[in-house]
Design an enzyme around this catalytic site. Structure first.
Site, mmCIF file in Angstrom:
data_model
loop_
_atom_site.group_PDB
_atom_site.id
_atom_site.type_symbol
_atom_site.label_atom_id
_atom_site.label_comp_id
_atom_site.label_asym_id
_atom_site.label_seq_id
_atom_site.Cartn_x
_atom_site.Cartn_y
_atom_site.Cartn_z
ATOM 1 N N GLY A 17 2.016 1.572 3.043
ATOM 2 C CA GLY A 17 1.062 0.563 3.490
ATOM 3 C C GLY A 17 -0.383 0.921 3.210
ATOM 4 N N ASN A 18 -0.700 2.235 3.096
ATOM 5 C CA ASN A 18 -2.076 2.639 2.841
ATOM 6 C C ASN A 18 -2.561 2.170 1.477
ATOM 7 O OD1 ASN A 18 -0.140 4.589 1.839
ATOM 8 N ND2 ASN A 18 -1.877 5.848 1.238
ATOM 9 N N LYS A 134 12.057 -3.889 17.190
ATOM 10 C CA LYS A 134 10.883 -3.863 16.310
ATOM 11 C C LYS A 134 9.917 -4.981 16.716
ATOM 12 C CE LYS A 134 8.932 -2.249 12.486
ATOM 13 N NZ LYS A 134 8.552 -0.843 12.308
ATOM 14 N N LYS A 218 11.556 -0.312 4.234
ATOM 15 C CA LYS A 218 11.359 -0.494 2.795
ATOM 16 C C LYS A 218 11.798 0.717 1.986
ATOM 17 C CE LYS A 218 7.012 1.591 1.802
ATOM 18 N NZ LYS A 218 7.271 2.763 2.608
ATOM 19 N N LYS A 280 11.301 8.681 5.289
ATOM 20 C CA LYS A 280 11.093 8.882 3.852
ATOM 21 C C LYS A 280 12.055 9.946 3.314
ATOM 22 C CE LYS A 280 6.255 7.418 3.912
ATOM 23 N NZ LYS A 280 6.440 6.625 5.129
#
Length: 319
Positions: A17-18, A134, A218, A280
């Site tokens: 997202g960064n 969520k 994602k 991740k």
């Protein structure tokens, strides 16, 4: 028209997202630099599929429709969450493909970039649907939340004393509906933006697909895409150059390589933070287990091309 494929490896890139910012204008500015780093890899011959997060963007779209739907004068209907996800994929993919295309043209690369709005099949029996956790959208009062739940069937929950919010499930991805289309585009030399936000979650019912309000991680979808495609490398881009153990402590150690066994041991020790580095690393493990010939790379956006050359980053492989 078909384009010449690159001479280098096939890679699936998962953008954090960064790399995208929090507003459309901020995103438009940031993706130009993001495109420079991605095209650095393409210029070295990589054949790339780019996936991306969409948390701030889909939340912004959802909140805007929620607010507008409460104003009777506007007559704006309640917007289902899968449609919000599709909208976020559309405009993020538009920005990314446009920026990548412009950067390739500036460098004289005869390739084209395309965005594919992508659906991801999830299982109705996934336990996540029994306990949606969520949070999405804006905060509401208890009365507003319960009224929304009654009117739309949405799940709502009090959020840490800050108000009430809509909540959705985060199921495990099972299959990418547009996989064959993405594969055909890559085989014909296109740089493809795909599976944004993990893909729009759908159930498969009697040969048809039905959108479901949910959020898919994602990185897990990128892992599944990379394994299915037989990509040489899964590249997960984040805020740090290398994965660390003992993070933030005096004996912090950067890792250049982890085997599957190493990563499993570090996970058991609690070395990676949930909601941050842990998913991740887990996504990388899923990919390497499913496609043992491949390697996964975790590094920063700025170091991506150097990481692809083996100069930095953390490589995760079977051994």
């Amino acid at each position: 028209m078909p384009y010449a494929k690159g001479s280098g490896p096939s890679i699936v890139i998962a953008l954090g997202g960064n790399a995208l910012g929090n507003t459309p204008q901020e995103q438009l500015d940031l993706v130009r630099q993001t495109a420079v780093n991605i095209v650095d890899m393409i210029a070295e011959g990589a054949n790339a599929i780019i996936t991306h997060g969409n948390g701030p963007q889909v939340g912004m779209i959802n909140s805007a429709f929620d607010a507008a739907s409460k104003d009777a004068a506007n007559k704006v209907p309640f917007m289902p969450f899968p449609e919000c996800g599709a909208m976020s994929q559309g405009y993020i993919g538009y920005h990314l493909a446009q920026a990548i295309q412009g950067e390739m043209r500036e460098r004289g690369l005869e390739r084209n970039a395309v965005n594919v709005v992508t659906q991801t099949v999830v299982d109705k029996a996934d336990p996540a649907f029994q306990n949606p956790t969520k949070p999405i959208g804006s905060f509401m009062t208890e009365d507003e939340a319960k009224a929304m739940a009654e009117a739309t069937g949405a799940d709502v929950r009090e959020d840490a004393g800050r108000g009430w919010r809509r909540v959705v499930a985060s199921p495990i991805p099972k299959r990418i509906v547009e996989f064959d289309s993405v594969q055909d585009l890559v085989e014909n030399g296109y740089v493809v933006v795909s599976t944004g936000g993990g893909g729009i979650p759908v159930f498969e019912e009697d040969g048809r697909y039905v959108g479901v309000p949910a959020v898919i991680d994602k990185d897990r979808s990128a892992s599944m895409l990379a394994a299915g495609f037989g990509a040489d490398m899964l590249v997960i881009l984040t805020a740090v150059e290398k994965v660390c153990i003992n993070y933030g402590k005096e004996d912090q150690q950067e890792l250049s390589h982890m085997s599957v066994a190493d990563a499993e041991r570090y996970i058991a020790e609690g070395q990676f933070a949930p909601g941050s580095m842990l998913p991740k690393v887990e996504a990388c493990l899923d990919y390497v287990r499913a496609y043992p010939q491949g390697k996964a790379l975790i590094t920063s956006l700025e170091c991506a091309a150097a990481g692809l050359r083996g100069e930095t980053g953390t490589i995760i492989s079977l051994d």
